[in-house]
Motif scaffolding. Structure first.
Motif, PDB file in Angstrom:
ATOM      1  N   ALA A   3       0.850  -1.198   0.000  1.00  0.00           N
ATOM      2  CA  ALA A   3       0.000   0.000   0.000  1.00  0.00           C
ATOM      3  C   ALA A   3       0.881   1.242   0.000  1.00  0.00           C
ATOM      4  O   ALA A   3       1.981   1.242   0.577  1.00  0.00           O
ATOM      5  CB  ALA A   3      -0.898   0.009   1.237  1.00  0.00           C
ATOM      6  N   VAL A  56      -3.244   5.460   3.947  1.00  0.00           N
ATOM      7  CA  VAL A  56      -3.079   4.955   2.577  1.00  0.00           C
ATOM      8  C   VAL A  56      -3.822   5.911   1.642  1.00  0.00           C
ATOM      9  O   VAL A  56      -5.000   6.197   1.854  1.00  0.00           O
ATOM     10  CB  VAL A  56      -3.642   3.523   2.433  1.00  0.00           C
ATOM     11  N   ALA A 119      -3.515   0.521  -3.131  1.00  0.00           N
ATOM     12  CA  ALA A 119      -3.224  -0.647  -2.301  1.00  0.00           C
ATOM     13  C   ALA A 119      -3.808  -1.869  -2.991  1.00  0.00           C
ATOM     14  O   ALA A 119      -4.625  -1.735  -3.902  1.00  0.00           O
ATOM     15  CB  ALA A 119      -3.854  -0.475  -0.919  1.00  0.00           C
TER      16      ALA A 119
END
Ligand SMILES: [Zn+2]
Ligand SMILES: [Zn+2]
Length: 338
Positions: A3, A56, A119
């Motif tokens: 990620a 992320v 991710a």
């Protein structure tokens, strides 16, 4: 899983993170494509007030459903191709209850406030998941989110068939807005841009492309409508662009601002009054615009192929960010996730 994690200004890292665990009314998605947005670059540059280290990034993603937890009735099934409206709102405030959840005070943006789509897997709210047809081109569908912004903009323009429209700024949002304006009946769409590559892209898409440093933009607009533009969309956000918009719009016309201004602008309010200018602002989208964008792409009514000018695999995502930050002509860079 791999990620892309925001760590700090100009510091994003591809890291190993645990695969997200879903709660009730959530869906786990195996990401296939995720687009890099202007707002991702604002975060990368360290100018975004909200992103926290450890998040992320990524909000423009499409993928495949691998897990669902819900007792509610839903058309979403494991194996479906889906696109996600990346704005998780509170469902309880005045704005959520009246359908304007883009204005929710408690909105959580995927890839900014909660983990996003650069991710291998991402978890999202079930009610933000939209099913795609099995035969769709997932790469093109990755442009649903930016196209939804463009649809939302044009829906606020009171556009009539035959109108003359000007788009200030020929970046991805500007050119998507131009596409939707044409689709919605504008007979002339004039794009103002100073970057040669983007001017060329605008021309290839069939728009009138003008470099205001080389040509008199106002007289080009007046060639199409002597009294001026019916609609001007500001996708630039520089103090001079609002001034330009006021010069180009006809009396009784409309200016819609989608650009995010970082500086305050002094405005001639007298002209707004004397000329009865409609002044609008558009911030992202809500339910209808997002679904319209998805339909337009699925039915091939808006061609976004010319927008996709670079595709990097997830393992090279950091390099993609660095390249855009250094300056590239690319319109939309997609990250493909194996
Ligand atoms: Zn975006
Ligand atoms: Zn709310």
């Amino acid at each position: 899983m791999k990620a892309l994690v925001y760590w700090g200004p100009k510091d994003v890292r591809l890291m190993d993170r645990p695969k997200p665990e879903i709660q009730n009314d959530e869906v786990l998605i195996k990401v296939r494509y995720c687009g890099i947005c202007g707002s991702d670059m604002t975060m990368y540059s360290g100018k975004h007030p909200r992103i926290r280290p450890g998040t992320v990034m990524g909000h423009e993603f499409v993928g495949e459903v691998v897990e669902i937890k819900t007792s509610k009735k839903t058309d979403i099934e494991i194996g479906d191709f889906v696109v996600v409206e990346p704005m998780f709102n509170c469902h309880n405030c005045f704005y959520c209850k009246t359908g304007r959840y883009n204005l929710c005070d408690d909105v959580q943006m995927c890839g900014r406030d909660v983990d996003g789509g650069f991710a291998e897997f991402v978890k999202v709210q079930l009610d933000k998941v939209i099913k795609l047809s099995k035969s769709c081109d997932l790469k093109r569908m990755a442009l649903t989110e930016p196209l939804a912004v463009a649809v939302s903009v044009v829906n606020k323009c009171k556009l009539k068939v035959g109108d003359t429209a000007v788009v200030l700024g020929g970046g991805p949002i500007g050119l998507l807005v131009a596409q939707v304006l044409r689709y919605s009946g504008a007979s002339s769409v004039i794009v103002s841009e100073i970057n040669e590559y983007r001017l060329q892209k605008a021309r290839e898409m069939g728009f009138v492309a003008v470099n205001p440093n080389e040509e008199d933009l106002k007289s080009r607009v007046q060639n199409f409508n002597k009294v001026g533009a019916d609609v001007v969309i500001d996708c630039v956000g520089h103090p001079s662009s609002f001034e330009t918009a006021l010069k180009l719009v006809r009396k009784g016309g409309l200016i819609n601002i989608v650009a995010l201004y970082h500086d305050k602008v002094s405005v001639d309010l007298l002209q707004i009054v004397y000329s009865e200018i409609d002044l609008k602002g558009t911030f992202v989208y809500t339910y209808n615009a997002f679904r319209t964008a998805k339909d337009l792409l699925e039915k091939g009514l808006i061609d976004v192929e010319p927008f996709i000018t670079a595709v990097y695999p997830l393992e090279n995502v950091v390099e993609a960010f660095e390249r855009i930050y250094r300056g590239t002509d690319d319109l939309k860079t997609l990250i493909s996730v194996p």
